[in-house]
Design a protein around this motif. Structure first.
Motif, PDB file in Angstrom:
ATOM      1  N   LEU A  82      -5.506   9.267   4.517  1.00  0.00           N
ATOM      2  CA  LEU A  82      -5.559   9.272   3.059  1.00  0.00           C
ATOM      3  C   LEU A  82      -5.280   7.873   2.515  1.00  0.00           C
ATOM      4  O   LEU A  82      -4.259   7.265   2.821  1.00  0.00           O
ATOM      5  N   TYR A  83      -6.219   7.390   1.711  1.00  0.00           N
ATOM      6  CA  TYR A  83      -6.067   6.127   1.004  1.00  0.00           C
ATOM      7  C   TYR A  83      -5.921   6.453  -0.484  1.00  0.00           C
ATOM      8  O   TYR A  83      -6.683   7.240  -1.026  1.00  0.00           O
ATOM      9  N   ILE A  84      -4.935   5.798  -1.135  1.00  0.00           N
ATOM     10  CA  ILE A  84      -4.588   6.139  -2.517  1.00  0.00           C
ATOM     11  C   ILE A  84      -4.751   4.913  -3.401  1.00  0.00           C
ATOM     12  O   ILE A  84      -4.283   3.815  -3.065  1.00  0.00           O
ATOM     13  N   GLY A  85      -5.415   5.099  -4.540  1.00  0.00           N
ATOM     14  CA  GLY A  85      -5.571   4.027  -5.520  1.00  0.00           C
ATOM     15  C   GLY A  85      -5.188   4.529  -6.897  1.00  0.00           C
ATOM     16  O   GLY A  85      -4.902   5.704  -7.091  1.00  0.00           O
ATOM     17  N   GLY A  86      -5.182   3.618  -7.866  1.00  0.00           N
ATOM     18  CA  GLY A  86      -4.898   4.030  -9.234  1.00  0.00           C
ATOM     19  C   GLY A  86      -3.746   3.291  -9.874  1.00  0.00           C
ATOM     20  O   GLY A  86      -3.211   2.307  -9.330  1.00  0.00           O
ATOM     21  N   ASP A  87      -3.330   3.777 -11.046  1.00  0.00           N
ATOM     22  CA  ASP A  87      -2.283   3.129 -11.835  1.00  0.00           C
ATOM     23  C   ASP A  87      -0.912   3.153 -11.160  1.00  0.00           C
ATOM     24  O   ASP A  87      -0.032   2.369 -11.512  1.00  0.00           O
ATOM     25  N   GLY A  88      -0.713   4.063 -10.213  1.00  0.00           N
ATOM     26  CA  GLY A  88       0.602   4.194  -9.591  1.00  0.00           C
ATOM     27  C   GLY A  88       0.864   3.222  -8.462  1.00  0.00           C
ATOM     28  O   GLY A  88       1.976   3.190  -7.918  1.00  0.00           O
ATOM     29  N   LEU A  89      -0.129   2.400  -8.079  1.00  0.00           N
ATOM     30  CA  LEU A  89       0.057   1.512  -6.936  1.00  0.00           C
ATOM     31  C   LEU A  89       1.118   0.451  -7.196  1.00  0.00           C
ATOM     32  O   LEU A  89       1.149  -0.170  -8.260  1.00  0.00           O
ATOM     33  N   ALA A  90       1.973   0.253  -6.208  1.00  0.00           N
ATOM     34  CA  ALA A  90       2.994  -0.780  -6.290  1.00  0.00           C
ATOM     35  C   ALA A  90       2.348  -2.162  -6.189  1.00  0.00           C
ATOM     36  O   ALA A  90       1.211  -2.308  -5.729  1.00  0.00           O
TER      37      ALA A  90
END
Length: 668
Positions: free
Chosen positions: A481-489
């Motif tokens: 799972l790769y996660i992107g978006g406004d929540g990325l550190a």
């Protein structure tokens, strides 16, 4: 085939066919075989007809007929394993791949892994339709600004409750403002400076967090329960010059050579109670809000740098989750998590949403019966905790029913059944919330009705399932799972190489799509998409585990063990002991004779406690003369012995609470 199996005398299993499960055959006679399906006998006409059913000898068999004009494939499959739709999907993927291989653009330099087997329609579905969660109407205010607005609207409304103390919104805002002005004027705190926070769970904890954010700085979580060696590392890594603490902790702390400010002191009481005006970057995604340290593979924890943008985006998402549960606006939120974990930020978000917050003291949070007393006393409607703690809480609940939010760990089958039975009998809902610290508080969530899933993306979040070559995987296929978006550190503090490795450029980024993320976080979690669009958690690709909600890199424990003089090699595994619980088991190899293993274990634990927090301490140690290896020289984890039950029990300690006494009675 039957004769081959009989001759080989292979072990048989009812779970699958022997020797192999998939067979591919090709027929390339090119017209030699008579293709006529109809022939005649005197006074008789015979026609071949398909049988109503076919016996599948294998899980899957594919028969390919080749001719000069075309290629035909016949699929024969076990209906207990595959659906017609699944086989059609596989066939479509194979057709797409073969068409790509046969195109004029193919060169010798290309590899099979360079080709995609997904159609444009399926690619669009996986990239955009499953991630269609853009939320453009969210507030532009930071969390502390949204809280300040609530304080202006409802200054006399209760904001915080802890033990016998409480603060209204006006009082909390005033105290946080005074402390913020003190930091700015007396300690010259500037935007994006780092301020340490070393406090117990209390009203002071929230005052400190808000004051640091109002001063334009970011807080660094220094849990007083951490071992001194871990605190020393964080202090050195961050270069902290200022730390907010409490009187009781200041005298017990070894945090020296830094400005120590007592939140429960009187140094700042004469400062202005108005909201500070700070010149900050316009883009909230570039404004540092907090740093939380998580377990690291190198033996040292790593600092995750999170922004105000993460909190702004999650605020809108969390409001929707509470609305989904039909939680009343003025129903209190129970803040139980340590501020050293990002789940605690839900309490801060609730304050920004105008909800009262009840802070559980450390003693209350560790005892389920006291937690239940808080839930009943303050009429809590929803409780968020690790699944193991939720399981204990529902055991204590009788007449008062609540909604449940599970986060921080996967839910075992045993606990899932227990929680679902509770929700069904009480007509309440169970939410499973998922999200690594590097991607914000939650990246996905789901209402759980039967099986455990981590769900679908939260607002302004992109979830992609990719293989080792960075290619999209279809539904049903396991990948990372790769996660992107406004929540990325922003990344890891003082670790550019690790940041570059874990936070990568999105190969599927679309500049014209506002919901497309430029960066992706490589989570290390193995997942797959179900047909309904929910993600199912499968496991990990690395050596990271979660024990009772704590994220643990086994390599960090192994590194600390191997550094001890009496240990040559160490392997740490997470073992499932049943009833939904896991324990850390350490296998150690020593070149010394160990006559008393109990004494040896006690000495090792005492040494580890100086550098590792208690939740990373193995519950059992197995001493081996030699660590078993595979033929190619790797550690053979399957050959490691199971720990004895006695070694898992440890030293006997009498029950300390009513709940523990009841447990002892049940199991005695």
């Amino acid at each position: 085939f039957e004769q081959l199996v009989e001759r080989l005398n292979v072990p048989r299993s009812t779970a699958h066919t022997p020797l192999f499960q998939v067979m591919l055959t090709t027929n390339t006679d090119y017209g030699i075989e008579n293709q006529s399906q109809q022939f005649s006998l005197p006074d008789v006409s015979l026609t071949a007809e398909s049988a109503n059913s076919v016996v599948a000898k294998f899980d899957l068999s594919i028969n390919i007929q080749l001719s000069e004009q075309e290629l035909n494939m016949q699929w024969n499959y076990d209906k207990a394993l595959f659906t017609k739709e699944h086989i059609e999907q596989i066939a479509e993927h194979l057709n797409t791949l073969l068409a790509a291989l046969g195109s004029d653009d193919v060169t010798e330099k290309l590899k099979i892994s360079d080709f995609s087997m997904l159609s444009p329609t399926e690619t669009k579905h996986l990239l955009f339709e499953l991630n269609n969660r853009a939320h453009t109407n969210q507030s532009k205010n930071c969390i502390h600004q949204a809280f300040a607005e609530q304080a202006i609207k409802n200054p006399k409304a209760i904001a915080l409750v802890c033990a016998q103390q409480e603060l209204t919104y006006g009082q909390l805002n005033s105290q946080a403002n005074k402390l913020a002005h003190y930091l700015i004027q007396s300690h010259r705190v500037k935007p994006n400076d780092l301020i340490g926070l070393c406090v117990d769970r209390s009203l002071d904890m929230v005052i400190g967090i808000l004051a640091i954010l109002k001063a334009g700085a970011a807080y660094v979580a220094l849990d007083p329960d951490y071992p001194q060696a871990r605190l020393d590392y964080i202090l050195e890594d961050t270069g902290l010059q200022t730390v907010l603490t409490q009187k009781a902790l200041r005298h017990n702390s070894n945090i020296t050579h830094r400005a120590m400010i007592e939140i429960d002191g009187s140094d700042y009481v004469q400062y202005a109670s108005t909201n500070p005006k700070i010149d900050m970057p316009v883009n909230a995604d570039e404004r540092l809000a907090y740093i939380i340290y998580t377990s690291g593979t190198t033996g040292k924890p790593k600092g995750v740098c999170q922004t105000h943008g993460t909190l702004i985006s999650f605020s809108a998402e969390f409001a929707e989750q509470l609305q989904l549960l039909a939680i009343e606006q003025h129903s209190p939120w129970l803040w139980g998590s340590s501020y050293a974990f990002d789940a605690s930020l839900k309490g801060l978000v609730c304050l920004a949403l105008g909800k009262p917050v009840v802070v559980a003291s450390p003693q209350e949070y560790r005892q389920p019966e006291k937690l239940v007393n808080l839930i009943i006393k303050h009429k809590i409607q929803v409780f968020n905790a690790m699944p193991q703690l939720l399981s204990l809480v529902v055991d204590e609940l009788e007449t008062h029913q609540i909604h449940l939010i599970s986060s921080g760990d996967s839910i075992s089958a045993y606990i899932l059944e227990k929680l679902l039975n509770y929700c069904r009998s009480s007509n309440k809902k169970l939410i499973n919330a998922y999200g690594p610290t590097e991607t914000g508080i939650n990246s996905a969530f789901a209402l759980i009705n039967d099986i455990e899933v981590i769900g679908k993306p939260t607002f302004n979040t992109t979830l992609l399932v990719l293989n080792d070559h960075g290619q999209l995987l279809p539904k049903g296929v396991v990948g990372e799972l790769y996660i992107g978006g406004d929540g990325l550190a922003l990344g890891y503090l003082n670790a550019p190489e690790l940041t570059k490795k874990q936070f990568i450029a999105n190969p599927y980024y679309q500049p014209t799509d506002s919901g497309s993320s430029k960066r992706l976080y490589k989570s290390g979690d193995l997942v797959r998409y179900l047909q309904d669009g929910n993600l199912e958690f499968i496991g990990r690709v690395d050596n990271q585990v979660k024990i009772r909600g704590f994220r643990i890199e086994l390599g960090e424990i192994e590194s600390q063990l191997s550094a001890l003089e009496q240990i040559q090699t160490a392997i740490v595994l997470a073992k499932d002991l049943g009833a939904g619980d896991k324990s850390l088991i350490a296998y150690v190899q020593s070149d010394k004779i160990i006559p008393d293993q109990d004494k040896f274990t006690a000495e090792v634990k005492a040494q580890l406690l100086s550098s590792l927090p208690a939740y990373m301490m193995p519950s059992s140690f197995v001493v081996l003369s030699k660590i078993p290896l595979t033929p190619n020289g790797k550690i053979d984890k399957k050959a490691l012995p199971e720990p004895e039950i006695v070694s898992l029990q440890g030293q006997y300690i009498a029950p300390q609470t009513v709940f523990e006494a009841e447990l002892q009675t049940l199991w005695s």
